[in-house]
Write an enzyme that holds these catalytic residues in place. Structure first.
Site, PDB file in Angstrom:
ATOM      1  CB  ALA A 184      -0.754  -0.499   1.325  1.00  0.00           C
ATOM      2  N   GLY A 196       0.339  -4.974   1.355  1.00  0.00           N
ATOM      3  CA  GLY A 196      -1.207  -5.464  -0.248  1.00  0.00           C
ATOM      4  C   GLY A 196      -0.477  -5.681  -1.682  1.00  0.00           C
ATOM      5  CD  GLU A 252       1.070  -5.659   5.325  1.00  0.00           C
ATOM      6  OE1 GLU A 252       1.638  -6.377   5.780  1.00  0.00           O
ATOM      7  OE2 GLU A 252       0.295  -5.392   4.607  1.00  0.00           O
ATOM      8  CD  GLU A 268      -3.161  -6.802   2.729  1.00  0.00           C
ATOM      9  OE1 GLU A 268      -2.566  -6.177   2.156  1.00  0.00           O
ATOM     10  OE2 GLU A 268      -4.117  -7.459   3.817  1.00  0.00           O
TER      11      GLU A 268
HETATM   12  N1  CAA Z   1       4.302   2.744  -0.472  1.00  0.00           N
HETATM   13  C1  CAA Z   1       4.936   4.454  -0.832  1.00  0.00           C
HETATM   14  N2  CAA Z   1       5.973   4.846  -1.912  1.00  0.00           N
HETATM   15  C2  CAA Z   1       6.925   3.308  -2.011  1.00  0.00           C
HETATM   16  C3  CAA Z   1       6.090   2.318  -1.540  1.00  0.00           C
HETATM   17  C4  CAA Z   1       5.506   2.225  -0.655  1.00  0.00           C
HETATM   18  N3  CAA Z   1       5.171   0.887  -0.482  1.00  0.00           N
HETATM   19  N4  CAA Z   1       7.027   1.946  -1.864  1.00  0.00           N
HETATM   20  C5  CAA Z   1       8.259   2.091  -2.269  1.00  0.00           C
HETATM   21  N5  CAA Z   1       7.907   3.499  -2.753  1.00  0.00           N
HETATM   22  C6  CAA Z   1       9.003   4.610  -3.451  1.00  0.00           C
HETATM   23  C7  CAA Z   1       9.818   5.063  -2.460  1.00  0.00           C
HETATM   24  O1  CAA Z   1       9.283   6.229  -1.518  1.00  0.00           O
HETATM   25  C8  CAA Z   1      10.597   5.856  -3.424  1.00  0.00           C
HETATM   26  O2  CAA Z   1      10.418   6.826  -3.529  1.00  0.00           O
HETATM   27  P1  CAA Z   1      11.854   8.164  -3.705  1.00  0.00           P
HETATM   28  O3  CAA Z   1      12.068   7.860  -4.800  1.00  0.00           O
HETATM   29  O4  CAA Z   1      10.578   9.492  -4.366  1.00  0.00           O
HETATM   30  O5  CAA Z   1      12.061   8.427  -2.304  1.00  0.00           O
HETATM   31  C9  CAA Z   1      10.725   4.682  -4.771  1.00  0.00           C
HETATM   32  O6  CAA Z   1       9.491   3.909  -4.776  1.00  0.00           O
HETATM   33  C10 CAA Z   1      11.972   3.830  -4.775  1.00  0.00           C
HETATM   34  O7  CAA Z   1      11.879   3.074  -3.750  1.00  0.00           O
HETATM   35  P2  CAA Z   1      13.120   2.553  -3.145  1.00  0.00           P
HETATM   36  O8  CAA Z   1      13.910   3.719  -3.043  1.00  0.00           O
HETATM   37  O9  CAA Z   1      12.446   2.213  -1.368  1.00  0.00           O
HETATM   38  O10 CAA Z   1      13.698   1.482  -3.782  1.00  0.00           O
HETATM   39  P3  CAA Z   1      14.536   0.249  -3.090  1.00  0.00           P
HETATM   40  O11 CAA Z   1      15.442  -0.677  -4.107  1.00  0.00           O
HETATM   41  O12 CAA Z   1      15.893   1.219  -2.208  1.00  0.00           O
HETATM   42  O13 CAA Z   1      13.711  -0.544  -2.309  1.00  0.00           O
HETATM   43  C11 CAA Z   1      12.039  -2.004  -1.472  1.00  0.00           C
HETATM   44  C12 CAA Z   1      12.455  -1.492  -2.359  1.00  0.00           C
HETATM   45  C13 CAA Z   1      12.646  -2.905  -0.169  1.00  0.00           C
HETATM   46  C14 CAA Z   1      10.524  -2.539  -2.322  1.00  0.00           C
HETATM   47  C15 CAA Z   1      11.629  -0.402  -0.403  1.00  0.00           C
HETATM   48  O14 CAA Z   1      10.958   1.181  -1.177  1.00  0.00           O
HETATM   49  C16 CAA Z   1      10.381  -0.642   0.693  1.00  0.00           C
HETATM   50  O15 CAA Z   1      10.957  -1.441   1.292  1.00  0.00           O
HETATM   51  N6  CAA Z   1       9.154  -0.223   0.666  1.00  0.00           N
HETATM   52  C17 CAA Z   1       7.878  -0.202   0.984  1.00  0.00           C
HETATM   53  C18 CAA Z   1       7.309  -1.881   1.298  1.00  0.00           C
HETATM   54  C19 CAA Z   1       6.350  -1.604   2.387  1.00  0.00           C
HETATM   55  O16 CAA Z   1       6.748  -2.074   3.869  1.00  0.00           O
HETATM   56  N7  CAA Z   1       5.365  -2.197   1.794  1.00  0.00           N
HETATM   57  C20 CAA Z   1       4.120  -2.772   2.920  1.00  0.00           C
HETATM   58  C21 CAA Z   1       3.237  -1.623   3.055  1.00  0.00           C
HETATM   59  S1  CAA Z   1       1.363  -1.476   4.066  1.00  0.00           S
HETATM   60  C22 CAA Z   1       0.368  -2.540   3.489  1.00  0.00           C
HETATM   61  O17 CAA Z   1       1.042  -2.872   2.751  1.00  0.00           O
HETATM   62  C23 CAA Z   1      -0.921  -1.910   4.276  1.00  0.00           C
HETATM   63  C24 CAA Z   1      -1.714  -3.190   4.155  1.00  0.00           C
HETATM   64  O18 CAA Z   1      -1.730  -4.078   3.678  1.00  0.00           O
HETATM   65  C25 CAA Z   1      -3.055  -2.047   3.419  1.00  0.00           C
END
Ligand code: CAA
Length: 257
Positions: free
Chosen positions: A63, A108, A131, A111
């Site tokens: 998400a 998400g 999460e 999911e």
């Molecule tokens: N939400 C918003 N933006 C995200 C994102 C997310 N889930 N995942 C990545 N991005 C964005 C980053 O912020 C970044 O944007 P900027 O360039 O503007 O900074 C861009 O995408 C590229 O990401 P990274 O620079 O972080 O890329 P990376 O290769 O270094 O890392 C990654 C990749 C490991 C996937 C890392 O981006 C990450 O950990 N993302 C979050 C993953 C996460 O925690 N997902 C779960 C969300 S909670 C959820 O899903 C809840 C639910 O059930 C409703």
């Protein structure tokens, strides 16, 4: 350009998530676009299977945390309903849906993949439900579908630790049914879709419904549901086509939609 690309190869539809700047994170407008694309695919009478995949290095990185961050308990409830409904739509679609997991399938994103009928992954894919490391839990069915797919104990381990796993571990856990090279992922997904698509569409749909029904039913109720579906299939032309071809020793049976 749209955030969801739609293409068709013979009887297979392909939806490609295309929001690379955020690694295909699910914001509200993107979820609505995916929902609309699913509805469009569902209405196409020529399709017999649907593949969901992502562009670049991500299937869906979860998400959209930036959009979610400022929400309060009331607004997040409606927001997460959108994700839940989207996943329910995938799960209950008549078409069989294959997740071709090309990279990150986190939160998400996993999911959504869990709501698909079949998951295959490229060898560089990474999956997890992070999460709890963000101070929340899944909001679109992850706590419900992951234990059903890999069992309660393994699901609890992944959810409580928020650990990210690679494709080989996902294969061992039964989270994906196949791991292939990144280069051959779409080819494999298409081959799989085509091998489903050559079978009787009504029978495949009926199998999907029976398996889903049985997941939450007693064995007696499940078998009864199956028996009724089996009976109904004997009212279809496909039953005569399929069994007739066997008896006449014909190869290459062609089922109509
Ligand atoms: N939400 C918003 N933006 C995200 C994102 C997310 N889930 N995942 C990545 N991005 C964005 C980053 O912020 C970044 O944007 P900027 O360039 O503007 O900074 C861009 O995408 C590229 O990401 P990274 O620079 O972080 O890329 P990376 O290769 O270094 O890392 C990654 C990749 C490991 C996937 C890392 O981006 C990450 O950990 N993302 C979050 C993953 C996460 O925690 N997902 C779960 C969300 S909670 C959820 O899903 C809840 C639910 O059930 C409703």
């Amino acid at each position: 350009m749209s955030d969801v690309l739609y293409e068709k190869r013979n009887h297979t539809g392909i939806l490609t998530f295309n929001r690379p700047s955020s690694l295909n994170a699910l914001c509200e407008s993107f979820m609505k676009e995916i929902r609309d694309a699913l509805e469009k695919a569902e209405k196409d009478p020529e399709l017999r299977a649907l593949i969901l995949t992502g562009c670049g290095k991500s299937f869906i990185a979860g998400a959209d945390i930036k959009e979610m961050y400022a929400k309060d308990a009331d607004s997040i409830f409606a927001w997460s309903a959108l994700g839940s409904e989207l996943n329910m739509k995938i799960e209950t679609m008549k078409l069989p849906v294959i997740a071709a997991i090309n990279g990150y399938a986190l939160g998400g994103g996993l999911e959504l993949a869990l709501a698909c009928d079949i998951r295959i992954a490229s060898e560089n894919a990474k999956m997890g439900l992070p999460e709890t490391s963000l101070g929340v839990i899944c909001g679109a069915g992850g706590t419900q579908r992951l234990p059903r797919v890999i069992g309660e104990s393994a699901a609890k381990e992944l959810i409580y630790t928020a650990r990210r796993i690679d494709a080989q571990e996902a294969l061992r856990l039964g989270l994906v049914s196949r791991v292939v090279s990144a280069e051959s992922l779409m080819e494999e997904a298409l081959r799989l879709a085509e091998s489903i698509g050559k079978n009787a569409p009504i029978a495949v749909r009926s199998a999907k419904e029976a398996i889903r029904f049985g997941r939450d039913a007693s064995i007696e109720e499940g078998c009864l549901f199956e028996r009724e579906a089996f009976r109904v299939l004997f009212e279809t032309e496909d039953q005569k086509t399929g069994m007739g071809a066997f008896i006449r020793k014909e190869k290459n049976v062609v089922f109509r939609n």
